[in-house]
Design an enzyme around this catalytic site. Sequence first.
Site, PDB file in Angstrom:
ATOM      1  CG  ASP A 224      -1.878  -1.199   1.190  1.00  0.00           C
ATOM      2  OD1 ASP A 224      -2.273  -1.593   0.077  1.00  0.00           O
ATOM      3  OD2 ASP A 224      -2.218  -1.733   2.258  1.00  0.00           O
TER       4      ASP A 224
ATOM      5  CD  GLU B 276      -2.729  -4.425  -6.705  1.00  0.00           C
ATOM      6  OE1 GLU B 276      -3.600  -5.106  -6.135  1.00  0.00           O
ATOM      7  OE2 GLU B 276      -2.985  -3.360  -7.289  1.00  0.00           O
TER       8      GLU B 276
END
Length: 239
Positions: A137, A214
């Site tokens: 993140d 991702e």
Amino acid sequence: SDSHFPVPLTPSHVDYSLHYPYFFPSDQDTADDNGDVAGVSQAPIPICNSKIRFVDVGCGFGGLLVSLATLFPDTLMIGMELRDKVTEYVKERILALRVANPGQYQNISVDRTNSMKYIPNYFSKGQLSKMFFLFPDPHFKEKNHRRRVISPHLLDEYAYTLEAGGIIYTITDVEELGDWMRSCLEGHPLFEAVVEEDLEKDPVVKLLTSATEEGQKVARNGGQTYRAVYKRIAPQAVD
Ligand code: SAM
């Protein structure tokens, strides 16, 4: 909050028989009438004295672990993931793979935990040979930089748990975060950049963009990625 998940008191409290029952059968497992251990039928149980060697920090849906499991079948690895539901998904995914592929995927597991707090509870000094931080993140705002999983302070912990020669792999599609991770690593006295020639020889490097959910999303969208791979060096001897 953190109170909702158990945290091992020390690395010797990590329950290997729970994570890797094929390698560390508990009395309960061996008592099974059919000799079945987590979907492995009648298989000889290998002796495994090894500790966890790879950790995927913020493993998300577990794509990297699944790819690494068969590439390094004799290496124990774990994913650390903060989100409860995502962790449960990864557990189910691993169990299903174990059942469908007897004898395989026994070396990977996942735990729900906050890696920023509890790395030293899981791994002892010099225990790890690889740490992965894939698409973490970004925490864009300056005041939230302290939440980033790579920071000068956390690198001290990572250096402690990595063996000399152990490798940290980082990758992101956020340029600013890529610069941040590289500069933290570059500035740390116990890490040095892995040279391009060694990166090309390392089969794991290719997985950084292709194996995780991702990474696949970024690749589908044609996004650029920023990679920093650093080696834990031995401290200089002091005269
Ligand atoms: N590495 C995976 C991939 O490449 O697909 C997932 C990337 S996702 C953007 C970041 C993940 O890190 C999320 O699943 C999040 O829940 C997890 N995470 C964030 N902070 C964490 C922490 N302190 N400890 C463990 N996991 C964390």
